[in-house]
Design a protein around this motif. Sequence first.
Motif, mmCIF file in Angstrom:
data_model
loop_
_atom_site.group_PDB
_atom_site.id
_atom_site.type_symbol
_atom_site.label_atom_id
_atom_site.label_comp_id
_atom_site.label_asym_id
_atom_site.label_seq_id
_atom_site.Cartn_x
_atom_site.Cartn_y
_atom_site.Cartn_z
ATOM 1 N N HIS A 90 0.941 -1.185 -0.139
ATOM 2 C CA HIS A 90 0.170 0.101 -0.011
ATOM 3 C C HIS A 90 0.809 1.057 0.071
ATOM 4 C CE1 HIS A 90 -3.266 -2.820 0.820
ATOM 5 N NE2 HIS A 90 -2.601 -3.342 2.077
ATOM 6 N N HIS A 91 0.154 2.626 0.006
ATOM 7 C CA HIS A 91 1.050 3.613 -0.102
ATOM 8 C C HIS A 91 0.184 4.751 0.611
ATOM 9 C CE1 HIS A 91 2.373 1.830 -3.951
ATOM 10 N NE2 HIS A 91 3.471 2.562 -3.410
ATOM 11 N N PHE A 92 1.237 5.629 1.270
ATOM 12 C CA PHE A 92 0.806 6.803 1.809
ATOM 13 C C PHE A 92 1.153 8.224 0.920
ATOM 14 C CE2 PHE A 92 1.752 10.729 4.272
ATOM 15 C CZ PHE A 92 0.576 11.027 4.994
ATOM 16 N N HIS A 93 0.235 8.959 0.519
ATOM 17 C CA HIS A 93 0.533 10.129 -0.303
ATOM 18 C C HIS A 93 0.514 11.349 0.590
ATOM 19 C CE1 HIS A 93 -1.015 13.164 -3.034
ATOM 20 N NE2 HIS A 93 0.166 13.245 -3.118
ATOM 21 N N CYS A 94 1.682 12.089 0.788
ATOM 22 C CA CYS A 94 1.553 13.190 1.573
ATOM 23 C C CYS A 94 1.131 14.291 0.642
ATOM 24 C CB CYS A 94 2.915 13.853 2.091
ATOM 25 S SG CYS A 94 2.899 15.146 2.674
ATOM 26 N N MET A 95 -0.158 14.948 1.023
ATOM 27 C CA MET A 95 -0.772 16.080 0.165
ATOM 28 C C MET A 95 -0.126 17.433 0.291
ATOM 29 S SD MET A 95 -4.352 14.867 1.702
ATOM 30 C CE MET A 95 -5.539 16.068 0.603
ATOM 31 N N LYS A 96 1.008 17.660 0.990
ATOM 32 C CA LYS A 96 1.789 18.971 1.017
ATOM 33 C C LYS A 96 3.148 18.650 0.042
ATOM 34 C CE LYS A 96 2.873 22.572 4.051
ATOM 35 N NZ LYS A 96 2.559 23.193 4.999
ATOM 36 N N CYS A 97 3.879 17.599 0.531
ATOM 37 C CA CYS A 97 5.054 17.786 -0.281
ATOM 38 C C CYS A 97 4.876 16.492 -1.697
ATOM 39 C CB CYS A 97 6.219 17.107 0.306
ATOM 40 S SG CYS A 97 6.148 15.477 1.266
ATOM 41 N N ASP A 98 4.007 16.061 -1.647
ATOM 42 C CA ASP A 98 3.370 15.246 -2.757
ATOM 43 C C ASP A 98 4.495 13.770 -2.782
ATOM 44 O OD1 ASP A 98 1.715 14.612 -5.056
ATOM 45 O OD2 ASP A 98 3.262 15.265 -6.427
ATOM 46 N N LYS A 99 4.927 13.463 -1.503
ATOM 47 C CA LYS A 99 5.906 12.068 -1.445
ATOM 48 C C LYS A 99 4.877 10.884 -1.428
ATOM 49 C CE LYS A 99 8.204 12.192 2.296
ATOM 50 N NZ LYS A 99 9.159 12.180 3.381
ATOM 51 N N GLU A 124 -7.197 -8.323 -5.871
ATOM 52 C CA GLU A 124 -6.258 -7.672 -4.765
ATOM 53 C C GLU A 124 -6.763 -6.277 -4.534
ATOM 54 O OE1 GLU A 124 -2.673 -6.104 -6.113
ATOM 55 O OE2 GLU A 124 -3.047 -6.276 -8.028
ATOM 56 N N SER A 125 -6.283 -5.653 -3.335
ATOM 57 C CA SER A 125 -6.733 -4.493 -2.798
ATOM 58 C C SER A 125 -5.723 -3.542 -2.724
ATOM 59 C CB SER A 125 -7.607 -4.437 -1.589
ATOM 60 O OG SER A 125 -6.843 -4.874 -0.572
ATOM 61 N N LYS A 126 -5.730 -2.330 -3.287
ATOM 62 C CA LYS A 126 -4.573 -1.346 -3.062
ATOM 63 C C LYS A 126 -4.922 -0.231 -2.509
ATOM 64 C CE LYS A 126 -2.584 -2.446 -7.563
ATOM 65 N NZ LYS A 126 -2.256 -2.118 -8.749
ATOM 66 N N VAL A 127 -4.530 0.191 -1.059
ATOM 67 C CA VAL A 127 -4.931 1.296 -0.569
ATOM 68 C C VAL A 127 -4.018 2.362 -0.316
ATOM 69 C CG1 VAL A 127 -5.240 2.051 1.775
ATOM 70 C CG2 VAL A 127 -5.984 -0.280 1.125
ATOM 71 N N ILE A 128 -4.390 3.568 -0.605
ATOM 72 C CA ILE A 128 -3.557 4.827 -0.645
ATOM 73 C C ILE A 128 -4.041 5.665 0.312
ATOM 74 C CG2 ILE A 128 -2.790 6.958 -1.988
ATOM 75 C CD1 ILE A 128 -3.024 5.464 -4.395
ATOM 76 N N LEU A 129 -3.403 5.996 1.590
ATOM 77 C CA LEU A 129 -3.953 6.702 2.366
ATOM 78 C C LEU A 129 -3.147 8.269 2.154
ATOM 79 C CD1 LEU A 129 -2.501 4.779 5.725
ATOM 80 C CD2 LEU A 129 -4.813 4.953 4.530
ATOM 81 N N GLU A 130 -4.005 9.312 2.290
ATOM 82 C CA GLU A 130 -3.664 10.394 1.983
ATOM 83 C C GLU A 130 -3.575 11.585 3.475
ATOM 84 O OE1 GLU A 130 -4.289 11.498 -2.113
ATOM 85 O OE2 GLU A 130 -6.224 11.701 -1.066
ATOM 86 N N GLY A 131 -2.665 12.272 3.448
ATOM 87 C CA GLY A 131 -2.479 12.896 4.815
ATOM 88 C C GLY A 131 -1.437 14.005 4.472
ATOM 89 N N ILE A 132 -0.798 14.534 5.858
ATOM 90 C CA ILE A 132 0.341 15.093 5.770
ATOM 91 C C ILE A 132 1.445 14.195 6.356
ATOM 92 C CG2 ILE A 132 1.416 17.411 6.864
ATOM 93 C CD1 ILE A 132 -0.831 17.709 4.735
ATOM 94 N N CYS A 133 2.390 13.952 5.857
ATOM 95 C CA CYS A 133 3.888 13.324 6.386
ATOM 96 C C CYS A 133 4.399 13.850 7.494
ATOM 97 C CB CYS A 133 4.670 13.021 5.339
ATOM 98 S SG CYS A 133 5.865 14.278 4.815
ATOM 99 N N GLN A 134 5.023 13.182 8.413
ATOM 100 C CA GLN A 134 5.820 13.517 9.699
ATOM 101 C C GLN A 134 6.932 14.732 9.388
ATOM 102 O OE1 GLN A 134 7.574 10.490 11.789
ATOM 103 N NE2 GLN A 134 8.179 12.046 13.482
ATOM 104 N N SER A 135 7.337 14.617 8.251
ATOM 105 C CA SER A 135 8.497 15.659 7.867
ATOM 106 C C SER A 135 7.892 16.973 7.644
ATOM 107 C CB SER A 135 9.190 15.278 6.506
ATOM 108 O OG SER A 135 10.181 16.153 6.131
ATOM 109 N N CYS A 136 6.539 16.934 6.881
ATOM 110 C CA CYS A 136 5.947 18.227 6.638
ATOM 111 C C CYS A 136 5.281 18.841 7.899
ATOM 112 C CB CYS A 136 4.833 17.972 5.401
ATOM 113 S SG CYS A 136 5.659 17.890 3.940
ATOM 114 N N ARG A 137 4.708 17.978 8.688
ATOM 115 C CA ARG A 137 4.264 18.396 10.078
ATOM 116 C C ARG A 137 5.161 18.834 10.740
ATOM 117 N NH1 ARG A 137 1.872 13.071 9.880
ATOM 118 N NH2 ARG A 137 3.154 12.782 12.215
ATOM 119 N N GLU A 138 6.398 18.407 10.934
ATOM 120 C CA GLU A 138 7.531 18.938 11.805
ATOM 121 C C GLU A 138 7.947 20.180 11.328
ATOM 122 O OE1 GLU A 138 10.328 15.850 11.895
ATOM 123 O OE2 GLU A 138 9.324 14.720 13.230
ATOM 124 N N HIS A 139 8.043 20.366 9.657
ATOM 125 C CA HIS A 139 8.378 21.775 9.212
ATOM 126 C C HIS A 139 7.242 22.824 9.549
ATOM 127 C CE1 HIS A 139 8.487 24.739 6.035
ATOM 128 N NE2 HIS A 139 9.626 24.605 5.993
#
Length: 150
Positions: A90-99, A124-139
């Motif tokens: 699966h994946h996590f997509h940061c909506m701020k830095c696009d990572k 099969e299933s593919k999950v993409i979580l979206e939000g703000i990554c830890q690095s962007c939150r810390e910044h």
Amino acid sequence: MDGNIIDTVMARIKERGGRVTVQRLAIINVLMRLDHPTAEEIYHFMQDDFPTLSFTTVYNTLKSLKELGVVHEHYQDERSRFEITEKPHHHFHCMKCDKLVDIEPDKISVDLDPDIKAAFSPLESKVILEGICQSCREHDRASLEDGRPL
């Protein structure tokens, strides 16, 4: 990924009737070096070593590698990101830095309703979580503490 992945990818291309070309090998090498790149990022990364390479060639090569089952394409915000991987995840997509970050399959569970299973027979299933990554939150937190604009 290590050197064995190239052997595996080349074998898979040949098994499925494809040819191992210079462009394909070069793009596979770039995919192993960059993290979930877009076709544009691959094209720009290759310009120094392949100045006559066109964007169309990069795009068509990615599509053919996808059709051969060697490359996975992830659609995101009207563009695609590509990767070579041996195992589904699966994946996590940061909506701020696009990572786009890989998440191991055992970290997320998907329970399908029996009606969904019967109606669609999902493979099969593919999950993409979206939000703000830890690095962007810390910044953002550091910017607020310093009085800088986000």
